[in-house]
Write a protein that holds these residues in place. Structure first.
Motif, short mmCIF file in Angstrom:
data_model
loop_
_atom_site.label_atom_id
_atom_site.label_comp_id
_atom_site.label_asym_id
_atom_site.label_seq_id
_atom_site.Cartn_x
_atom_site.Cartn_y
_atom_site.Cartn_z
N THR A 13 0.87 -0.92 0.15
CA THR A 13 -0.13 0.24 -0.19
C THR A 13 0.70 1.31 0.10
O THR A 13 1.73 1.22 0.22
CB THR A 13 -0.86 0.37 1.21
N GLY A 19 7.80 2.92 -1.52
CA GLY A 19 8.50 4.27 -1.64
C GLY A 19 7.26 5.05 -2.03
O GLY A 19 6.55 4.52 -2.31
N TYR A 57 5.25 6.58 -4.27
CA TYR A 57 5.47 6.35 -5.47
C TYR A 57 4.19 5.71 -5.25
O TYR A 57 3.83 4.95 -5.04
CB TYR A 57 6.02 6.46 -6.85
#
Ligand SMILES: N#Cc1ccccc1Cn1ccc2ccc(-c3cc(N)[nH]n3)cc21
Length: 234
Positions: free
Chosen positions: A92, A142, A144
């Motif tokens: 997520t 990460g 993004y």
């Protein structure tokens, strides 16, 4: 180790049949099972999503198919003697960042289950419900946003799987990699020594292993300072 992956796009995980992880599965070093979430739906349209309570764009994944899938996996693992309480990994954007240390920690577990969400995510109640039988960890690759959890699942299975005994040919190579010692790895070169006007650093051709080791360490520090100063701060 056993890893179960649940997705509405099971074919996305076909890459896990290739290369090092594929070979580890064939050699019995790693047991990876991929499940289609729609197998746990029973309406005519095999529905896995619905509109969000409170309004907002997109759709949310319904809780019941997930509960049926996770129950089925946990029951099967218990019946086949996988003793550990499984770790449920949920990719997520709002999770703890998955790092090499996370991979190392997970490589110690007996059973991982990865829930690949899609749409705007999975009904939050699934994670509360699952915490009875699973150690639930929401993880981010990460800062993004992806369209679903499958890419993260591929990355995590590879990052964890390669740490298991026998999966990587030369275990020493795991020690010298980026992040294994908190630093980025040093630059690597191979033949030819001269290539299109570019030379291999002469130290690497010297045969002086002590000086080569020092040079490589300095390269690691230089690269880390330049590209990832955050790794040096704590
Ligand atoms: N959830 C959600 C969500 C929330 C906002 C916008 C788009 C999505 C799509 N999505 C659905 C499932 C899912 C799984 C993992 C990621 C994910 C992980 C990292 N590190 N980035 N993105 C995204 C996922």
């Amino acid at each position: 180790m056993r890893i179960d992956v649940v997705s509405i796009f099971p074919e996305y995980l076909a890459a896990l049949e290739l290369s090092l992880i594929g070979r580890a599965r064939q050699d019995g070093l790693l047991d990876v099972r991929v499940h289609d979430l729609r197998e746990f739906t029973f309406d005519r349209h095999r529905t896995v999503d619905d509109t969000p309570y409170g309004g907002g764009a997109g759709m949310v994944m319904k809780p019941e198919p997930w509960a049926l899938a996770l129950e089925s996996i946990a029951d099967d693992a218990a019946a086949s003697g996988v003793a550990d309480r499984p770790t449920l990994l949920v990719p997520t954007p709002s999770g703890e960042v998955f790092r090499q240390a996370t991979a190392a920690q997970l490589a110690e577990q007996q059973h991982l289950v990865i829930a690949c969400g899609r749409y705007e995510g999975i009904d939050e109640r699934v994670f509360d419900w699952a915490s009875e039988r699973f150690d639930v960890r929401l993880v981010s690759l990460g800062d993004y946003v992806l369209n679903g959890g499958e890419v993260a699942a591929l990355a995590m299975v590879e990052a964890v799987g390669r740490l298991l005994p026998g999966v990587v040919g030369n275990p020493h190579s795991l020690v010298e990699e980026s992040h294994s010692d908190g630093l980025l790895e040093y630059p690597v070169y191979t033949k030819p020594a001269q290539w299109r006007g570019h030379e291999v650093p002469p130290i690497l051709l010297s045969g002086d292993h002590g000086r080569i080791a020092s040079w490589r360490r300095e390269q690691q520090l230089e690269r880390t300072r330049a590209r990832r100063p955050d790794l040096l701060s704590d």
